[in-house]
Enzyme design. Structure first.
Site, PDB file in Angstrom:
ATOM      1  N   CYS A 152      -3.971  -3.405   3.782  1.00  0.00           N
ATOM      2  CA  CYS A 152      -2.933  -2.641   3.073  1.00  0.00           C
ATOM      3  C   CYS A 152      -2.408  -1.465   3.909  1.00  0.00           C
ATOM      4  O   CYS A 152      -1.691  -1.678   4.870  1.00  0.00           O
ATOM      5  CB  CYS A 152      -3.456  -2.208   1.702  1.00  0.00           C
ATOM      6  SG  CYS A 152      -2.147  -1.698   0.581  1.00  0.00           S
TER       7      CYS A 152
ATOM      8  N   HIS B 260      -6.442  -6.499  -0.566  1.00  0.00           N
ATOM      9  CA  HIS B 260      -7.718  -5.781  -0.448  1.00  0.00           C
ATOM     10  C   HIS B 260      -8.928  -6.716  -0.553  1.00  0.00           C
ATOM     11  O   HIS B 260      -9.548  -6.802  -1.610  1.00  0.00           O
ATOM     12  CB  HIS B 260      -7.815  -4.706  -1.534  1.00  0.00           C
ATOM     13  CG  HIS B 260      -6.813  -3.616  -1.379  1.00  0.00           C
ATOM     14  ND1 HIS B 260      -6.940  -2.626  -0.438  1.00  0.00           N
ATOM     15  CD2 HIS B 260      -5.642  -3.385  -2.015  1.00  0.00           C
ATOM     16  CE1 HIS B 260      -5.897  -1.823  -0.498  1.00  0.00           C
ATOM     17  NE2 HIS B 260      -5.093  -2.261  -1.453  1.00  0.00           N
TER      18      HIS B 260
ATOM     19  N   GLU C 162     -11.740  -6.151   0.408  1.00  0.00           N
ATOM     20  CA  GLU C 162     -12.904  -5.295   0.092  1.00  0.00           C
ATOM     21  C   GLU C 162     -13.075  -5.100  -1.407  1.00  0.00           C
ATOM     22  O   GLU C 162     -14.115  -4.620  -1.848  1.00  0.00           O
ATOM     23  CB  GLU C 162     -12.788  -3.953   0.828  1.00  0.00           C
ATOM     24  CG  GLU C 162     -11.733  -2.976   0.298  1.00  0.00           C
ATOM     25  CD  GLU C 162     -10.311  -3.255   0.795  1.00  0.00           C
ATOM     26  OE1 GLU C 162     -10.071  -4.355   1.349  1.00  0.00           O
ATOM     27  OE2 GLU C 162      -9.436  -2.383   0.618  1.00  0.00           O
TER      28      GLU C 162
END
Lengths: 294, 217
Positions: free
Chosen positions: B77, B183, B185
């Protein structure tokens, strides 16, 4: 979109704001100064808390024109405040497209019994808390971020410190409780046993935990970060100081390098006057904003 | 496996958790000296404009240097925006090491953020997953969390598009740099994107080459 995606998107944006500074602004010009100084988001308001405190009367959601002008002026997320329990103000802000809503004790509460059911919204909410019970009750209503209440507009960090220390010490204590103790603790906290068990296991809130209320200097910000805050809101502290842009830049760097006193020293050099502060005894108990909400 | 995470601002904690889940050790990076002795570097999500203000000239120079020398990198991002050649909406400075153009907040504001349960994986994406031994008969599903995400408006000739959303590139690879506009993560379980990154880091260690076979050294 499936409903279980929403909490992840809301908490996800809160995650993106970590390690940053969210600044109160009252017009597009201040918003641009905040963005230029490295703010991760701005909070659109009609008056900063110090002025709300001075002028008295009913404090409401900011005028739509002000919020819209601020949204046009910056590329970072724009937050705005609604009165506690005023879900119609929140509906208007969601329709407008603000990125985060603060259901805030700084404004005059609209409901003396109930907060907004934040699960009803696609836009994420942040709520203030003074202790673990208050934080968990707000999470149970759907808050995607918790912040300390502190004492907004006071320029005095003592209440934010009290609230952050209460929260973190209660969290630590919770991790040592047995399952049967957690049943009673959940009752005392006024939160669901399921949520209390989850938090006891993780040792932290299920949403990011930021500091707010009384931050006026780079060292104030570093203090809150070292006490466990994951980001810092600065209200009156920037635009009520003598040189807002310089102070804003200094607080931003202080939050990033909060464990490095050499950096906090460097950014503190040559700053013009901070906002004037209020000793807590100068604020009558019925004028303390932190007492609003439950 | 020591992986640095640029920790000026953003979701660096979420990345640190993902790194430990792939068996690595996360090192917070805020100064140029902290970039030495790393096996890889992560540029996290967050606010790219805020990160830019916090990136001092020495740190920018050191980051550009290690990336150009081929340190494996994962950018997500805002991290992609930092690395891009050109940034629009509004125009802003960037490190320029990744040959793409991006438009910030390409999908709109937070109310337009969304989760795509399964990205479309391209042939290049399949090949990369195959090399990293992540295919297992068929391609794994890549769930993608898009939060105020950028849109990639130009992809350079040395950049492979590994996955798309609505025909737009969202997961890219240029040499040892892996870039996701979403994302990984924040995925519920460890994302295949993280496994790909882990493979890039191990290949760079000389343990395996990028085609997946063991090197004899």
């Amino acid at each position: 979109m499936s409903q279980d995606h929403l909490p992840r998107l809301k908490v996800g944006l809160a995650e993106m704001l970590k390690g940053g500074v969210i600044m109160d602004v009252v017009n597009a010009e201040q918003a641009s100064i905040a963005e230029e100084s490295g703010a991760v988001a701005v909070m659109a308001l009609e008056r900063v808390p110090a002025d709300i405190r001075k002028s008295g009367g009913v404090a409401r959601m900011a005028s739509i024109d002000i919020i819209e002008n601020i949204m046009k002026a910056v590329s970072i997320p724009v937050m705005a405040k609604v009165r506690i329990g005023h879900f119609a103000e929140a509906q208007v802000l969601e329709q407008l497209g603000v990125d985060f809503i603060d259901e805030s004790e700084v404004l005059t509460p609209a409901d003396e019994h109930y907060h907004v059911n934040k699960f009803d919204f696609k836009v994420p909410f942040v709520c203030g808390a003074r202790n673990l019970g208050e934080a968990l009750r707000r999470v149970s209503e759907g808050a995607a971020m918790i912040r300390t209440k502190g004492e907004a507009g006071s320029g005095n960090i003592v209440e934010a410190v009290r609230h952050m220390r209460s929260l973190t010490s209660e969290l630590r204590a919770l991790t040592t409780r047995t399952d049967e103790e957690l049943v009673t603790v959940a009752k005392e906290l006024g939160a669901s046993l399921e949520l209390v068990k989850l938090v006891a296991k993780e040792g932290k809130l299920p949403v990011p935990n930021f500091a707010a209320g009384g931050v006026a200097t780079p060292a104030d910000a570093a203090l809150m970060m070292q006490l466990g805050a994951e980001s810092v809101f600065v209200g009156s502290g920037i635009f009520k100081s003598e040189d807002p842009a310089a102070r804003a830049r200094a607080i931003v760097r202080s939050v990033t390098h909060y464990r490095d006193p050499a950096v906090v020293l460097e950014v503190s050099r040559g700053l013009a006057e901070a906002m004037p502060g209020l000793e807590m005894s100068q604020i009558a108990p019925e004028q303390r904003l932190q007492e609003r909400g439950w | 496996m020591k992986i640095g995470v640029l920790s000026l601002q953003g979701d660096f904690d979420a990345h640190a958790s993902s790194i430990s889940r792939i068996g690595g050790k996360a090192i917070q990076v805020r100064k140029p000296s902290e970039l030495s002795a790393l096996d890889g570097i992560v540029l996290p999500g967050g606010e790219s404009s805020a990160m830019l203000k916090l990136l001092e000239p020495e740190l920018i120079a050191e980051l550009q240097s290690v990336l150009l020398k081929g340190m494996p990198a994962l950018a997500t991002c805002a991290g992609v925006i930092l690395l891009a050649r050109t940034v629009h909406n509004p125009d802003q400075a960037s490190l320029g090491v990744l040959d793409i153009d991006v438009q910030r907040n390409g999908y709109g504001r937070q109310v337009d953020s969304f989760i795509e349960p399964s990205l479309r994986i391209t042939d290049e994406g399949r090949a990369a997953l195959q090399n990293a031994q992540l295919m297992n008969g068929r391609a794994p599903e890549i769930e993608a969390v898009f939060i105020r995400a950028p849109i990639i408006t130009r992809v350079g000739s040395d950049v492979d598009v590994l996955a798309q959303h609505d025909s737009q590139p969202v997961l890219l690879r240029q040499g040892s740099i892996l870039a996701a506009t979403f994302h990984p993560e924040l995925a519920r379980t460890i994302s295949p994107v993280y496994m790909l990154f882990s493979h890039l880091v191990q290949a760079d260690d000389g343990l395996i080459d990028v085609d997946g076979s063991l090197l004899l050294r």
